[in-house]
Design an enzyme around this catalytic site. Structure first.
Site, mmCIF file in Angstrom:
data_model
loop_
_atom_site.group_PDB
_atom_site.id
_atom_site.type_symbol
_atom_site.label_atom_id
_atom_site.label_comp_id
_atom_site.label_asym_id
_atom_site.label_seq_id
_atom_site.Cartn_x
_atom_site.Cartn_y
_atom_site.Cartn_z
ATOM 1 N N TYR A 61 -2.005 0.347 9.969
ATOM 2 C CA TYR A 61 -2.315 -0.477 8.788
ATOM 3 C C TYR A 61 -0.851 -0.322 7.938
ATOM 4 O O TYR A 61 -0.360 -1.577 7.334
ATOM 5 C CB TYR A 61 -3.473 0.075 8.255
ATOM 6 C CG TYR A 61 -3.333 -0.258 6.510
ATOM 7 C CD1 TYR A 61 -3.714 -1.470 6.393
ATOM 8 C CD2 TYR A 61 -3.510 0.718 5.338
ATOM 9 C CE1 TYR A 61 -3.661 -2.078 4.700
ATOM 10 C CE2 TYR A 61 -3.554 0.460 4.259
ATOM 11 C CZ TYR A 61 -3.636 -1.126 3.797
ATOM 12 O OH TYR A 61 -3.785 -1.552 2.655
ATOM 13 N N THR A 101 0.787 -1.348 0.126
ATOM 14 C CA THR A 101 -0.020 0.000 0.005
ATOM 15 C C THR A 101 0.740 1.411 0.069
ATOM 16 O O THR A 101 1.821 1.258 0.616
ATOM 17 C CB THR A 101 -0.928 -0.048 1.522
ATOM 18 O OG1 THR A 101 -1.442 1.189 1.517
ATOM 19 C CG2 THR A 101 0.043 -0.367 2.664
#
Ligand code: UDP
Length: 327
Positions: A144, A120
């Protein structure tokens, strides 16, 4: 036509995974989806077959991998919501890190040495240069992003110590739905901007919250590089070809190289839906960087990726067509 491959896909019943599985099927590959159906759906698996299983249960995982003997693994299964990761960090580290280590151990036991990994843009935190390229420092600002950095590091160490090779794809903001209309984002609790905006237009929420209007951006709201899910799916098919042919590790940004602010997305969503849904400006959401835009020259040059859907109104229209079909 490239040689058909056997591909084991974790999280293949989810949003991005299901679009990729469809593309893999179209490319002639034999797909086995491994998914616990926590956010995914059986009906979303349009190619190959589905085995319901959890990466936390290493026994059945090892058995399934050893029986299928794939040429490569694509690992989508993960928790992906920034704000939730700030509230529930241990859940994120367990699901994203520990379960990825289980997968790597099971792959090693089954003699599978090629992986496409879903990473990501959140690994960059607040990038110093925009657009960010893959050499930008890894400085995540939420659990995250940190969980994805940890796994990238484990992958690099494993590649250095063995014949294991991987492609890490760093996704920017994935949105839209397959224009053929059978799959799309179908996780009810999704907090992503375009999904929330369209659900608000549908009347599922009374208003859309705009999280933060005091960012150092032209209109004060956050900027993101929204990429259509089918262009991202195609990046996986090409990354697979790349790794099977070259046997080389790579880390590649997946985005278009341009960004839209939250306000711009809201305006476009209002135009596409013809619904002037209410919005409320509120404070910043925890864990959000001001701007994320991809430098994706490496993806284009290494794999030949040529995006088809770099058009925000089109992305939102496909998401809206899908959203209207959802009960
Ligand atoms: N956002 C917002 N309202 C929402 C959902 C998101 O203002 O209901 C903003 C969010 O703060 C961020 C951007 O939209 O600046 C993109 O958020 P999203 O959750 O879609 O993706 P992320 O970049 O966090 O992965």
């Amino acid at each position: 036509m490239n040689k058909p491959l056997k591909i084991f896909v974790t999280g293949g019943a989810g949003y991005i995974g299901s679009h990729c599985v469809k593309a893999l099927g179209r490319a002639g590959h034999d797909v086995l989806v491994y998914d616990n159906l926590s956010t995914g759906h059986e009906w979303a698996v349009l190619a190959g077959r589905l085995v319901r299983g959890d990466l936390a249960d290493i026994g059945p995982l090892k058995e399934t991998l050893a029986a299928f003997r794939p040429d490569a693994v694509i690992h989508f299964a993960a928790s992906i919501q920034v704000e939730e990761s700030v509230r529930l960090p241990l859940q994120y580290y367990r699901n994203n890190v520990i379960n990825s280590l289980n997968l790597l151990e099971a792959m090693s036991a089954a003699g599978v040495s090629r992986l496409i990994y879903s990473s990501t843009a959140a690994v960059y935190g607040i990038p110093q240069t925009i657009p960010a390229d893959e050499t930008a420092p890894l400085a995540p600002i939420n659990p995250y992003g940190a969980s994805k950095v940890m796994v990238e590091r484990a992958l690099a160490d494993l590649a250095a110590s063995s014949d294991f090779r991987y492609v890490a794809l760093r996704y920017f903001n994935v949105a839209g739905a397959d224009p053929e209309g059978l799959i799309g984002q179908a996780y009810r609790e999704s907090t992503h901007l375009i999904t929330r905006a369209l659900k608000t237009a549908k009347g599922e929420f009374p208003k859309l919250m705009i999280y933060g209007t005091d960012y150092p951006t032209p209109d004060g709201t956050c900027i993101r590089d929204y990429i259509h899910v089918n262009d991202l799916a195609q990046a996986h098919v090409l990354a697979l070809q790349y790794i099977m042919k070259n046997g080389k590790t790579a880390t590649l940004n997946c985005g278009y190289g341009r960004g839209f602010s939250v306000r711009e997305v809201v305006e476009t969503a209002r135009q596409i839906t013809s619904i002037d849904f209410p919005v409320e400006e509120t404070g910043r959401r925890a864990g959000d960087p001001p701007a994320l835009i991809a430098e994706s020259a490496r993806l284009r040059s290494l794999t030949g990726w040529q995006p088809q859907y770099d058009d925000l109104p089109f992305i939102i229209r496909t998401a809206w067509d899908w959203e209207k079909k959802l009960p």
